[in-house]
Design a protein around this motif. Structure first.
Motif, short mmCIF file in Angstrom:
data_model
loop_
_atom_site.label_atom_id
_atom_site.label_comp_id
_atom_site.label_asym_id
_atom_site.label_seq_id
_atom_site.Cartn_x
_atom_site.Cartn_y
_atom_site.Cartn_z
N LEU A 119 -0.63 5.35 1.16
CA LEU A 119 -1.06 3.96 0.94
C LEU A 119 -2.02 3.46 2.00
O LEU A 119 -2.59 2.38 1.86
CB LEU A 119 0.15 3.03 0.90
N SER A 170 -5.20 2.71 0.67
CA SER A 170 -5.07 1.68 -0.35
C SER A 170 -5.06 0.28 0.25
O SER A 170 -5.62 -0.65 -0.32
CB SER A 170 -3.79 1.90 -1.16
N TRP A 171 -4.44 0.13 1.44
CA TRP A 171 -4.41 -1.18 2.09
C TRP A 171 -5.82 -1.65 2.40
O TRP A 171 -6.17 -2.81 2.19
CB TRP A 171 -3.59 -1.13 3.38
N THR A 182 -7.54 -2.61 -0.81
CA THR A 182 -7.05 -3.89 -1.32
C THR A 182 -7.62 -5.05 -0.51
O THR A 182 -8.08 -6.05 -1.06
CB THR A 182 -5.51 -3.92 -1.26
N LYS A 203 -0.98 1.30 -5.98
CA LYS A 203 0.05 0.79 -5.07
C LYS A 203 1.39 0.64 -5.79
O LYS A 203 2.45 0.96 -5.22
CB LYS A 203 -0.38 -0.56 -4.50
#
Length: 629
Positions: free
Chosen positions: A217, A220-221, A224, A260
């Motif tokens: 992740l 991904s953070w 985002t 996510k």
């Protein structure tokens, strides 16, 4: 949830140190004693009260059952029960009050200690030599020190909070251990084994969760955060509407969220398994405790009252032991983050300001570079090589050259933001390294290319002092001299107007030109012997730049001055021009001398000359100027 691999990168930094968990425990206790010594008493109070509460009602139950089974008369039994209930109620109230007081009075004191440690970290940053704050290894330990003071259950505050939990669990284990050992030593071994097995499974879940969820992740953070900035802030609003990107960006954001959500499903599945194993283990532990107690009833004539007592103590022991094992891993992680903080605070840097001498008072100062070379850390080439240059009292020196020629390095050496790798810089014949930096800095009034505006009052931005220490009349005089008279007249609060709205709602923003004027006013207020103008006009067009330089020169008067630019607006009114190329001083002389020489400076000036003239057909210096483009 401690995973040592997270800290491999920090250990690879040679400036990172490992102090050990016990050393860090003593270190944090030292900070607590320094800033909030009452926390130690609150820790002990909470430890005792919270621990005793975990098995108190088992002790109470034993005495109640013993009274009931004692064969007393109804009146005597009721009297004893009332007394013990009242006594237990008072004790329970005191224990709860102690526990609540500890919890409610200690948490914000932990935060206070952390804030004081943040102050220590900031003070350390501000005291570092400028040269060090550009080094990647120093920046790395500084960033990690910042993370270690981030709060909550991490870093230095995490050590304090987990210390509180561990002390309570350890105290409970110590108190209940003896009781369980008296009951049956084999029960102790079995409970320890079950708790260790449960803890090992917990650690396995933590590691698997990190590997399969959090590691994957990490990208991904960032995605985002980026998508939320792009879609919700106005920076990209024009492009989104004019290029009709709404559907495209929405799809991108949905894909990010979908990924996510998949990882969150894995996360919750893992912790559901851990919860299931925990419940099974708890059932097994309780069954084992009950079995041993029932066996003791039949073989050791264990009374029902003691049955209740040992049941409570055994349950408290197993739960406290498991809590201790799980929290100790978290404590170790927080301790490793405390290593990061201490590595920065205790950074071993040579003290080069021992046995310094005072800068002699003088009306004028002469600075000379003698065979000065400078090489940046880990660079194989010199940014500046074998420089010999003299700035005479009252002299105006223009430092010119293309980007990357060595101008900025030369200025940082002049200001002693860097020290030479080779050679020496002297002030009135004395090596500047013999003076304290703070004293040496007072000789210079710099105006840099990027004007830093602080979220203070305009007067404080000019004087660089707090309101109660600045000279208001002098501030106004310098602001007017720098060209801010019209701006001040438009402000209700005048020089007391807050700048930027970061802190004050009624703060104002300055235009680029106004910022440059404020920077000049700042330099004028400082009133130093030497003025340094490091490309402060790069955002202006060429003609406006030349005119502003002329205003600067008029206001500076008889002070020594150094003008740095890759454009040549400042050179014609300077006494000397120093032309840099590839880290070397290639030409030195007056503007007329260098133009007559017809070298690199003359070529550069002729190329740029047309941009500094209102009438492009006018000939300069009697020379034909070739039009560019």
């Amino acid at each position: 949830m401690w995973i040592e691999d997270e800290y491999k990168e920090s250990k690879d930094n040679p400036l990172h140190k490992e102090f050990g968990i016990w050393s860090n425990t003593r270190y944090i206790l030292g900070k607590i004693l320094k800033y909030r010594p009452e926390v130690v008493a609150l820790l002990l109070l909470g430890m005792v009260c919270s621990s005793v509460l975990s098995y108190f009602w088992g002790i109470f139950g034993k005495y109640v059952i013993d009274i009931i089974q004692a064969g007393l008369t109804e009146e005597e039994a009721v009297g004893r029960l009332i007394r013990i209930v009242l006594l237990a109620g008072v004790i329970a109230c005191l224990l709860n009050i102690g526990s609540v007081l500890s919890d409610n009075l200690i948490w914000y004191r932990f935060i206070y200690v952390r804030m004081q440690m943040i102050t220590e970290r900031i003070a350390r940053v501000l005291s570092l030599k400028y040269e060090l704050i550009e080094r990647p290894d120093v920046l790395d330990v500084a960033r990690r020190a910042e993370q270690a003071t981030g709060g909550n259950m991490n870093g230095v505050e995490g050590v304090m909070r987990y210390m509180q939990m561990l002390l309570t669990s350890l105290f409970t284990v110590g108190v209940t251990f003896v009781a369980v050992l008296v009951l049956d030593f084999r029960l102790i071994l079995a409970l320890i084994a079950l708790c260790v097995i449960q803890f090992l499974y917990y650690r396995k879940i933590v590691e698997k969760d990190k590997k399969e969820v959090w590691d994957k992740l990490s990208d991904s953070w960032r995605k985002t955060d980026y998508m939320e900035r792009v879609t919700q802030y106005c920076d990209h609003a024009k492009e989104i509407r004019l290029f009709n990107l709404s559907e495209f960006l929405s799809k991108k954001q949905e894909d990010t969220y979908r990924y996510k959500e998949e990882k969150w499903d894995v996360h919750y599945e893992l912790w559901f398994k851990n919860s299931f194993v925990t419940q099974v283990a708890n059932v097994v532990i309780k069954a084992l405790i009950y079995s041993v107690l029932f066996f003791a009833v039949f073989t050791k004539d264990l009374s029902i009252g003691n049955f209740t007592l040992f049941l409570s103590l055994s349950m408290a022991f197993s739960q406290a032991l498991l809590d201790f094992l799980q929290r100790f891993g978290d404590y170790k992680r927080a301790s490793l983050e405390t290593d990061d903080f201490r590595s920065f605070i205790e950074l071993e840097i040579d003290d080069d300001e021992k046995d310094c001498i005072e800068i002699p008072m003088a009306d004028t100062y002469e600075i000379e570079f003698k065979n000065v070379s400078y090489k940046y850390a880990k660079s194989e080439t010199y940014a500046l090589k074998n420089l010999n240059l003299k700035l005479k009292p009252g002299q105006k020196l223009a430092v010119v050259g293309l980007n990357g020629a060595g101008k900025t390095t030369m200025i940082k050496l002049l200001l002693r933001l860097y020290d030479p790798s080779e050679g020496v810089i002297t002030l009135n014949g004395t090596d500047i390294r013999k003076y304290r930096r703070e004293d040496y800095y007072r000789l210079f009034a710099p105006v840099f290319q990027n004007v830093e505006i602080f979220a203070f009052l305009m007067s404080e931005n000019i004087a660089m002092h707090s309101r109660d220490k600045l000279d208001r009349d002098k501030v106004k005089e310098c602001a007017i001299s720098a060209g801010l008279e019209e701006k001040l007249g438009s402000l209700v609060k005048g020089i007391d107007t807050p700048l930027t709205n970061v802190v004050e709602d009624d703060g104002i923003d300055l235009s680029g030109g106004e910022k440059q004027k404020l920077a000049l006013a700042r330099a004028l207020y400082k009133g130093s012997k030497i003025v340094v103008l490091d490309e402060p006009t790069s955002a202006l067009d060429a003609i406006a730049e030349q005119r502003l330089y002329e205003q600067f020169d008029e206001m500076i008067g008889e002070k020594s001055a150094v003008y740095i630019s890759h454009r040549l607006a400042s050179t014609r009114f300077c006494d000397q021009v120093a032309m840099f190329e590839n880290g070397s001083l290639v030409e030195l002389g007056s503007h007329d001398e260098l133009m007559e020489k017809g070298g690199k400076y003359a070529d550069m000036f002729n190329v740029q000359a047309q941009y500094y003239r209102d009438n492009p057909e006018e000939q300069l210096e009697g020379q034909e100027v070739e039009k560019v483009g």
